[in-house]
Scaffold this motif. Structure first.
Motif, PDB file in Angstrom:
ATOM      1  N   TYR A  74       0.799  -1.218   0.000  1.00 51.45           N
ATOM      2  CA  TYR A  74       0.000   0.000   0.000  1.00 51.45           C
ATOM      3  C   TYR A  74       0.835   1.274   0.000  1.00 51.45           C
ATOM      4  CZ  TYR A  74      -4.037  -2.916   0.623  1.00 51.45           C
ATOM      5  OH  TYR A  74      -5.012  -3.851   0.413  1.00 51.45           O
ATOM      6  N   TRP A 114       2.796   3.920  -1.976  1.00 49.85           N
ATOM      7  CA  TRP A 114       2.815   4.303  -3.389  1.00 49.85           C
ATOM      8  C   TRP A 114       4.216   4.744  -3.767  1.00 49.85           C
ATOM      9  CZ3 TRP A 114       3.722   4.468  -7.896  1.00 49.85           C
ATOM     10  CH2 TRP A 114       3.326   5.380  -8.871  1.00 49.85           C
ATOM     11  N   CYS A 165      -6.605   3.012  -7.653  1.00 53.33           N
ATOM     12  CA  CYS A 165      -6.879   3.395  -6.265  1.00 53.33           C
ATOM     13  C   CYS A 165      -7.614   4.727  -6.171  1.00 53.33           C
ATOM     14  CB  CYS A 165      -5.569   3.490  -5.479  1.00 53.33           C
ATOM     15  SG  CYS A 165      -4.619   1.959  -5.380  1.00 53.33           S
ATOM     16  N   ASP A 166      -7.480   5.578  -7.189  1.00 52.71           N
ATOM     17  CA  ASP A 166      -8.076   6.905  -7.164  1.00 52.71           C
ATOM     18  C   ASP A 166      -8.751   7.203  -8.493  1.00 52.71           C
ATOM     19  OD1 ASP A 166      -6.974   8.241  -4.540  1.00 52.71           O
ATOM     20  OD2 ASP A 166      -5.260   7.229  -5.455  1.00 52.71           O
ATOM     21  N   ASP A 179      -1.905   2.203  -7.696  1.00 50.93           N
ATOM     22  CA  ASP A 179      -1.624   3.592  -7.352  1.00 50.93           C
ATOM     23  C   ASP A 179      -0.886   4.252  -8.495  1.00 50.93           C
ATOM     24  OD1 ASP A 179      -2.466   4.918  -5.018  1.00 50.93           O
ATOM     25  OD2 ASP A 179      -1.308   3.529  -3.785  1.00 50.93           O
ATOM     26  N   LYS A 194       0.863  11.336  -4.129  1.00 54.13           N
ATOM     27  CA  LYS A 194       1.118  10.208  -3.227  1.00 54.13           C
ATOM     28  C   LYS A 194       2.546   9.699  -3.388  1.00 54.13           C
ATOM     29  CE  LYS A 194      -3.475   8.086  -2.664  1.00 54.13           C
ATOM     30  NZ  LYS A 194      -4.222   6.842  -2.895  1.00 54.13           N
TER      31      LYS A 194
END
Length: 499
Positions: A20, A22, A257-258, A338, A343
């Motif tokens: 997790y 990035w 993720c986004d 990601d 990030k």
């Protein structure tokens, strides 16, 4: 039972953090763990314990700086015969792993020549921490020049410790350590009687579009359909950025993720660069023999990925490109992809040794900004991965991660200085061999033709990054087998030559 349980919990937490965090799994040609990976020792294989050089100098070029630090190294003297040579494996941009002390082609050579084998970990990587943290102020002691001086300082110590005052020394390295091996022979010839510089990029260059040129050539070895399908997919991705509905479909297909902000060119560069990285990583290590290291994903080859891209039953080229991404994510345990710039920058700014950036990504990115460049941009006109991750995407990271003074002009100056110092493509050197594989994109920055009768190139068709370093196997192509034999012959000639 408590201790093993604690160990399992810690391993789980490390894996979760890596998944997790990035920081790209493959950044500037470097997978997490370094160019040779961070392999697990196969169960039951004994390896030498770490040893420590307690008095390594922090700054070899400032006589007023008397600070020292502990540098990790490993030794295998199992095959040593009195009077035999020292074989030095040079550590690189990842942890020095002791499995290399009992496996690999250089260990075969150690048996053959009765050598004592030693591997020195590179400063700032693995457990070799010269400074308390990775702040910009502390990173100023991280450079290839300091690393070469570390080698000289360590060899002086090692010769005294092991009573080997006049034994000849052969240096080994693959990828960036291959460059160090060549440069060590060039800059410290009194220390090195011969050097193996495998897959060594010896020419620094800011923009490295040749990387994708070699990747594109590798795609063509499977036929034209694979590259055409990738181009169709990335063209579709780019066109779909303009609509909220199609962006939502991309987010779902690629498990992002986004949500996509089509106005953020840096995010878009991250998305297209990361999906291209799925192919870059596999091709760079295509069909190597890292399985003995416990490396993840070694069963995925170029044929695997192009098999997916050429499978019409999977749907459109875009869907097949997404299927490749799903395979890679599943292989490495990623829950979502990601790609957002902020990030990535936030994580790469971490200065703690135990952070995700401290694994080596922050250090290697700094070295590219301060010395080498080698940014694998989308600037090669005939590649199929889109043109949406140009050189500027990498250059801006130097400023945003480290210091505003590391602007583009400074990076160019740093790279020019590196080539001036080491010689670049005009390097003057003897008693060195440069093995390179035709599928390895890094060969474009290396030596693929003889410099002279004493600086030999070995170009191995159909092999990838550092292939000659790994243990031999029955399915190795004949050129790879011949390369290992030639390297052995050269080592023998160097050891017979009078100093």
């Amino acid at each position: 039972m408590a201790a093993p349980m604690v160990g399992r919990v810690l391993v789980f937490l490390v894996l979760v953090f890596q998944v997790y965090c990035w920081i790209p799994r493959f950044i500037n040609g470097r997978p997490r763990g370094g160019m040779l990976g961070a392999p697990n020792v196969p169960k039951g294989t004994p390896t030498p314990p770490p040893q420590w050089f307690e008095m390594q100098r922090l700054d070899h070029f400032d006589g007023t700086n008397n600070k020292h630090w502990r540098q990790r190294y490993f030794v295998n003297d199992t095959f040593y015969q009195p009077g035999g040579p020292i074989f030095l494996m040079i550590g690189g941009e990842g942890p020095a792993n002791p499995i290399w002390m009992v496996e690999g082609a250089w260990i075969v050579y150690a048996k053959q020549f009765g050598a004592i084998a030693v591997m020195l970990e590179h400063r700032y990587y693995g457990e070799s921490h010269p400074v308390p943290d990775l702040s910009v102020e502390n990173l100023r002691f991280l450079s290839s020049r300091q690393a070469l001086a570390d080698l000289a300082e360590f060899i002086d110590y090692f010769r005294v410790k092991r009573k080997l005052p006049t034994n000849k020394l052969i240096s080994f390295g693959g990828s960036y350590p291959g460059s160090l091996s060549a440069w060590f022979r060039s800059k410290y010839p009194q220390y090195v009687d011969g050097a193996i510089a495998t897959s060594a990029p010896i020419y620094a260059q800011v923009d490295f579009p040749e990387y994708l040129e070699v990747v594109t050539d590798a795609l063509r070895t499977t036929g034209t359909q694979c590259g055409d399908a990738i181009r169709n997919a990335t063209d579709t991705m780019a066109s779909w950025l303009g609509s909220a509905d199609t962006r939502a479909t991309l987010e779902q297909k690629f498990q992002l993720c986004d949500k996509i902000d089509p106005t953020n060119t840096l995010d878009i560069a991250g998305l297209f660069g990361n999906t291209a990285g799925n192919f870059e990583d596999v091709i760079q290590y295509n069909k190597d023999n890292r399985a003995f290291e416990g490396a993840i994903g070694t069963d995925i080859t170029l044929d695997t990925l192009c098999g997916i891209m050429n499978d019409f039953t999977r749907g459109t080229p875009l869907q097949r490109y997404a299927d490749v991404n799903t395979l890679i994510m599943k292989t490495y345990g990623q829950k979502c992809l990601d790609y957002t710039y902020t990030k990535m920058i936030s994580d790469m700014r971490q200065t703690d040794w135990k952070s995700g950036a401290g694994e080596g990504g922050r250090q290697w990115m700094y070295q590219t900004c301060a010395e080498f460049g080698w940014y694998q941009s989308s600037d090669f006109s005939k590649q199929p991965f889109s043109f949406l991750f140009p050189l500027n995407y990498s250059l801006v990271q130097c400023q945003d991660i480290y210091n505003k003074s590391l602007d583009a002009s400074t990076v160019y100056e740093n790279v020019r200085d590196t080539n001036r110092y080491y010689g670049g493509r005009g390097i003057a050197i003897t008693k060195v061999v440069f093995p390179n594989g035709s599928i390895d994109p890094w060969h474009a920055m290396g030596v693929t033709q003889n410099i002279s009768s004493e600086a030999t190139a070995i170009y191995i068709e159909g092999t990838a990054h550092c292939a000659n370093m790994y243990p031999a196997r029955d399915q190795d192509p004949q050129q790879l087998t011949d390369a290992r034999t030639k390297i052995s012959s050269l080592i023998g000639s160097w050891l017979q030559t009078k100093s």
